[in-house]
Write a protein that holds these residues in place. Structure first.
Motif, short mmCIF file in Angstrom:
data_model
loop_
_atom_site.label_atom_id
_atom_site.label_comp_id
_atom_site.label_asym_id
_atom_site.label_seq_id
_atom_site.Cartn_x
_atom_site.Cartn_y
_atom_site.Cartn_z
N UNK A 114 -29.38 48.73 -22.36
CA UNK A 114 -30.62 49.43 -22.63
C UNK A 114 -31.05 49.06 -24.04
N UNK A 115 -32.26 48.51 -24.18
CA UNK A 115 -32.79 48.15 -25.49
C UNK A 115 -33.88 49.14 -25.88
N UNK A 116 -33.78 49.64 -27.08
CA UNK A 116 -34.78 50.56 -27.63
C UNK A 116 -35.73 49.74 -28.49
N UNK A 117 -36.88 50.32 -28.86
CA UNK A 117 -37.78 49.62 -29.78
C UNK A 117 -37.01 49.21 -31.03
N UNK A 118 -37.34 48.04 -31.54
CA UNK A 118 -36.65 47.53 -32.72
C UNK A 118 -35.46 46.66 -32.32
N UNK A 119 -35.22 46.49 -31.01
CA UNK A 119 -34.19 45.59 -30.54
C UNK A 119 -32.78 46.15 -30.51
N UNK A 120 -32.60 47.43 -30.80
CA UNK A 120 -31.28 48.02 -30.78
C UNK A 120 -30.77 48.04 -29.34
N UNK A 121 -29.57 47.51 -29.13
CA UNK A 121 -28.98 47.50 -27.79
C UNK A 121 -27.93 48.60 -27.73
N UNK A 122 -28.02 49.39 -26.69
CA UNK A 122 -27.08 50.49 -26.52
C UNK A 122 -26.42 50.39 -25.17
N UNK A 123 -25.24 50.93 -25.09
CA UNK A 123 -24.52 51.01 -23.83
C UNK A 123 -25.17 52.11 -22.99
N UNK A 124 -25.82 51.76 -21.88
CA UNK A 124 -26.52 52.78 -21.09
C UNK A 124 -25.59 53.89 -20.58
N UNK A 125 -24.34 53.55 -20.29
CA UNK A 125 -23.39 54.57 -19.82
C UNK A 125 -23.04 55.56 -20.93
N UNK A 126 -22.89 55.06 -22.15
CA UNK A 126 -22.59 55.95 -23.27
C UNK A 126 -23.78 56.87 -23.54
N UNK A 127 -24.99 56.34 -23.46
CA UNK A 127 -26.19 57.15 -23.66
C UNK A 127 -26.28 58.20 -22.56
N UNK A 128 -26.04 57.79 -21.32
CA UNK A 128 -26.08 58.71 -20.19
C UNK A 128 -25.05 59.83 -20.35
N UNK A 129 -23.85 59.48 -20.80
CA UNK A 129 -22.82 60.50 -21.02
C UNK A 129 -23.26 61.50 -22.09
N UNK A 130 -23.85 60.98 -23.18
CA UNK A 130 -24.36 61.87 -24.22
C UNK A 130 -25.42 62.80 -23.65
N UNK A 131 -26.40 62.25 -22.94
CA UNK A 131 -27.50 63.05 -22.39
C UNK A 131 -26.93 64.16 -21.51
#
Length: 183
Positions: A1-18
């Motif tokens: 998952x890429x956010x504005x500014x090109x930061x790449x995040x692990x979508x599973x880690x983001x999902x777990x946080x959410x």
């Protein structure tokens, strides 16, 4: 998952946080779907997502997104805005969502205070029930004053931490307030 500014995040880690933070909000009394949508917005870099983006990220229907946003808009936690040049709506989490949520609760507390005064008058201040209501009223009056003072302290603390004035998005140009289409 890429956010504005090109930061790449692990979508599973983001999902777990959410899901984890949403579960905490549910435990505190927020309905489940609004909690999930709110945290997904909070976790996006610009704090703005479309219904389709929320549906995809949370694996929920657009109808579920719509209901959650309707609930949160009534609580002054998010606002709707039109995507420029489109009929699609975007949903924005407010920069001061916690302040606004508490301020909204303050209005509820004032209504409770009015009802308690009525109850005290009906039951009699010198009865056990009247004294119990009077103590509850005193608690809410105390909380209202403390909340007001605490919010003033928060604005000063926020300026020290992030600069700018209350209502500005952290990192925004001085004087730039968040776009609000629900006022």
């Amino acid at each position: 998952m890429a956010e504005p500014g090109g930061t790449v995040r692990d979508p599973e880690a983001v999902s777990r946080f959410v899901e984890h933070f949403a579960a905490q909000l549910v435990e505190a009394g927020l309905p489940r779907m609004p909690a999930r949508v709110f945290v997904a917005l909070l976790a996006s870099d610009d704090g703005v997502l479309t219904s389709a983006e929320l549906s995809e990220r949370l694996r929920i229907s657009p109808a579920a997104v719509s209901g959650a946003v309707r609930y949160m808009a009534r609580q002054h936690m998010v606002s709707r805005e039109r995507e420029p040049g489109s009929r699609r709506e975007r949903y924005r989490v407010h920069g001061e969502q916690w302040y606004e949520a508490l301020t909204n609760r303050e209005a509820v507390i004032r209504r409770w205070e009015g009802a308690l005064r009525e109850g005290i008058a009906s039951l009699g201040r010198d009865t056990p029930a009247g004294r119990r209501l009077a103590e509850t009223l005193a608690f809410f009056e105390f909380m209202e004053k403390e909340l007001e003072a605490m919010m003033e302290r928060w604005h000063g603390h926020r300026r020290n931490l992030f600069g700018g004035e209350a209502g500005e998005e952290p990192g925004a140009a001085p004087g730039q307030r968040p776009v609000r289409h629900d006022e």
